[in-house]
Write a protein that holds these residues in place. Structure first.
Motif, PDB file in Angstrom:
ATOM      1  N   UNK A  23     -61.751  10.297  15.666  1.00  0.00           N
ATOM      2  CA  UNK A  23     -61.225  10.694  14.366  1.00  0.00           C
ATOM      3  C   UNK A  23     -61.236  12.203  14.241  1.00  0.00           C
ATOM      4  N   UNK A  24     -60.150  12.737  13.719  1.00  0.00           N
ATOM      5  CA  UNK A  24     -60.021  14.173  13.473  1.00  0.00           C
ATOM      6  C   UNK A  24     -59.703  14.366  11.997  1.00  0.00           C
ATOM      7  N   UNK A  25     -60.387  15.318  11.350  1.00  0.00           N
ATOM      8  CA  UNK A  25     -60.190  15.587   9.927  1.00  0.00           C
ATOM      9  C   UNK A  25     -59.676  17.005   9.747  1.00  0.00           C
ATOM     10  N   UNK A  26     -58.643  17.160   8.905  1.00  0.00           N
ATOM     11  CA  UNK A  26     -58.105  18.477   8.583  1.00  0.00           C
ATOM     12  C   UNK A  26     -58.128  18.662   7.074  1.00  0.00           C
ATOM     13  N   UNK A  27     -58.671  19.770   6.607  1.00  0.00           N
ATOM     14  CA  UNK A  27     -58.705  20.088   5.184  1.00  0.00           C
ATOM     15  C   UNK A  27     -58.046  21.433   4.965  1.00  0.00           C
ATOM     16  N   UNK A  28     -56.972  21.464   4.175  1.00  0.00           N
ATOM     17  CA  UNK A  28     -56.235  22.688   3.919  1.00  0.00           C
ATOM     18  C   UNK A  28     -56.722  23.361   2.636  1.00  0.00           C
ATOM     19  N   UNK A  29     -56.449  24.646   2.509  1.00  0.00           N
ATOM     20  CA  UNK A  29     -56.857  25.408   1.332  1.00  0.00           C
ATOM     21  C   UNK A  29     -56.178  24.912   0.063  1.00  0.00           C
ATOM     22  N   UNK A  30     -54.971  24.378   0.194  1.00  0.00           N
ATOM     23  CA  UNK A  30     -54.209  23.958  -0.986  1.00  0.00           C
ATOM     24  C   UNK A  30     -54.471  22.497  -1.365  1.00  0.00           C
ATOM     25  N   UNK A  31     -55.663  22.010  -1.040  1.00  0.00           N
ATOM     26  CA  UNK A  31     -56.102  20.671  -1.398  1.00  0.00           C
ATOM     27  C   UNK A  31     -55.326  19.571  -0.675  1.00  0.00           C
ATOM     28  N   UNK A  32     -54.773  19.864   0.463  1.00  0.00           N
ATOM     29  CA  UNK A  32     -54.178  18.829   1.291  1.00  0.00           C
ATOM     30  C   UNK A  32     -55.194  18.449   2.358  1.00  0.00           C
ATOM     31  N   UNK A  33     -55.371  17.158   2.543  1.00  0.00           N
ATOM     32  CA  UNK A  33     -56.311  16.688   3.560  1.00  0.00           C
ATOM     33  C   UNK A  33     -55.643  15.623   4.412  1.00  0.00           C
ATOM     34  N   UNK A  34     -56.159  15.479   5.629  1.00  0.00           N
ATOM     35  CA  UNK A  34     -55.619  14.473   6.532  1.00  0.00           C
ATOM     36  C   UNK A  34     -56.701  14.038   7.501  1.00  0.00           C
ATOM     37  N   UNK A  35     -56.837  12.727   7.666  1.00  0.00           N
ATOM     38  CA  UNK A  35     -57.741  12.168   8.664  1.00  0.00           C
ATOM     39  C   UNK A  35     -56.905  11.329   9.619  1.00  0.00           C
ATOM     40  N   UNK A  36     -57.032  11.596  10.900  1.00  0.00           N
ATOM     41  CA  UNK A  36     -56.259  10.884  11.918  1.00  0.00           C
ATOM     42  C   UNK A  36     -57.233  10.102  12.797  1.00  0.00           C
ATOM     43  N   UNK A  37     -57.050   8.792  12.817  1.00  0.00           N
ATOM     44  CA  UNK A  37     -57.922   7.900  13.586  1.00  0.00           C
ATOM     45  C   UNK A  37     -57.119   7.290  14.720  1.00  0.00           C
ATOM     46  N   UNK A  38     -57.641   7.389  15.927  1.00  0.00           N
ATOM     47  CA  UNK A  38     -57.012   6.809  17.104  1.00  0.00           C
ATOM     48  C   UNK A  38     -57.875   5.659  17.607  1.00  0.00           C
ATOM     49  N   UNK A  39     -57.283   4.450  17.699  1.00  0.00           N
ATOM     50  CA  UNK A  39     -58.021   3.262  18.120  1.00  0.00           C
ATOM     51  C   UNK A  39     -57.299   2.590  19.277  1.00  0.00           C
ATOM     52  N   UNK A  40     -58.037   2.068  20.249  1.00  0.00           N
ATOM     53  CA  UNK A  40     -57.387   1.383  21.371  1.00  0.00           C
ATOM     54  C   UNK A  40     -56.863   0.018  20.957  1.00  0.00           C
ATOM     55  N   UNK A  41     -55.687  -0.344  21.460  1.00  0.00           N
ATOM     56  CA  UNK A  41     -55.154  -1.695  21.253  1.00  0.00           C
ATOM     57  C   UNK A  41     -55.147  -2.410  22.597  1.00  0.00           C
ATOM     58  N   UNK A  42     -55.133  -3.727  22.550  1.00  0.00           N
ATOM     59  CA  UNK A  42     -55.170  -4.541  23.769  1.00  0.00           C
ATOM     60  C   UNK A  42     -53.905  -5.380  23.874  1.00  0.00           C
ATOM     61  N   UNK A  43     -53.130  -5.123  24.899  1.00  0.00           N
ATOM     62  CA  UNK A  43     -51.918  -5.902  25.141  1.00  0.00           C
ATOM     63  C   UNK A  43     -52.322  -7.309  25.563  1.00  0.00           C
ATOM     64  N   UNK A  44     -51.688  -8.309  24.979  1.00  0.00           N
ATOM     65  CA  UNK A  44     -51.959  -9.691  25.366  1.00  0.00           C
ATOM     66  C   UNK A  44     -52.988 -10.396  24.507  1.00  0.00           C
ATOM     67  N   UNK A  45     -53.612  -9.688  23.564  1.00  0.00           N
ATOM     68  CA  UNK A  45     -54.568 -10.340  22.668  1.00  0.00           C
ATOM     69  C   UNK A  45     -53.811 -11.287  21.742  1.00  0.00           C
TER      70      UNK A  45
END
Length: 264
Positions: A201-223
């Motif tokens: 997970x990566x979190x970005x917080x901007x000065x102008x009150x914009x925020x963003x959290x990016x989460x990367x999760x593995x997926x399984x082909x064939x599940x």
């Protein structure tokens, strides 16, 4: 204080916390019909505030339970089952949108894929997403915008929770899970849940009150996702039917949402 004593001490405290919350819930349930009949609008308002406080206590209890599980090690902390992340996000979007609107914000959901199978803990995935949306609502404030975006990048699912507005930035140093003083408690828990699933997970917080959290999760082909899990159950486990969303967002939703007739 040795680790075993700390773990047992935590179990006892959590059990006592749960007992007191159950007592409060029982008292409010007994008072509700009396207040409806004799109290009038003023006391219904007080009842809604009391109900919201119960939901907030349940939210804190879920954080305590997670901290206890996380301390047991990766294998004990996560209970993997086949999950369709796309279906889970769609279910959340349907529940979250009208509530966020009542809170004075706009919620946007965007998905670029219809099927994302993985082996994951459904309860923890709900907690991850709701924690980040709760933080986003804080930073968005009244009149702001909050969004959830889901895309697929090779064998990874990318969840982005963002906000734009004039709300306040939460700065709660996290001292238990060890992700640094720049993350709020909700973000620290979300980060740990992502790591337990082999993600980041990566979190970005901007000065102008914009925020963003990016989460990367593995997926399984064939599940293979069982038919009954296409629309994941959203009731909050262990609370006797409490809504996962109403618990998870209880810190940011207006108390009027917790009027007793709306919770039944």
């Amino acid at each position: 204080m040795d680790k075993f004593f700390q773990e047992q001490y935590g179990v006892v405290l959590l059990e006592q916390f749960r007992e007191h919350v159950n007592n409060l819930m029982a008292a409010i349930q007994l008072l509700t019909p009396v207040i409806r009949e004799h109290g009038g609008p003023k006391y219904m308002q007080y009842l809604a505030i009391a109900n919201q406080s119960i939901y907030r206590l349940m939210r804190l209890m879920s954080h305590m339970e997670f901290a206890q599980r996380a301390g047991e090690g990766d294998e004990e902390a996560i209970h993997r089952v086949p999950v369709d992340l796309s279906a889970l996000c769609e279910t959340l979007e349907q529940e979250i949108s009208p509530l966020v609107e009542k809170a004075g914000c706009n919620f946007q959901y965007e998905a670029q894929t219809a099927h994302l199978p993985m082996q994951a803990d459904i309860t923890l995935l709900y907690q991850l997403i709701l924690n980040l949306i709760s933080y986003a609502l804080h930073t968005a404030g009244t009149g702001g915008r909050v969004g959830l975006k889901l895309v697929k990048d090779r064998r990874r699912a990318i969840l982005t929770i963002w906000s734009s507005g004039l709300g306040r930035v939460k700065r709660e140093p996290e001292r238990i899970l060890g992700h640094g003083s720049t993350l709020s408690l909700e973000q620290s828990i979300a980060c740990t849940i992502a790591e337990l699933h082999g993600g980041t997970m990566v979190v970005e917080q901007q000065e102008d009150r914009e925020s963003r959290a990016v989460v990367s999760l593995p997926i399984q082909v064939g599940v293979k996702i069982p038919l009954f899990m296409k629309t994941p159950k959203s009731d909050y486990d262990g609370t006797g039917g409490f809504s996962t969303v109403l618990v998870g967002l209880s810190d940011v939703l207006p108390y009027q949402i917790y009027l007793s007739e709306d919770l039944e």
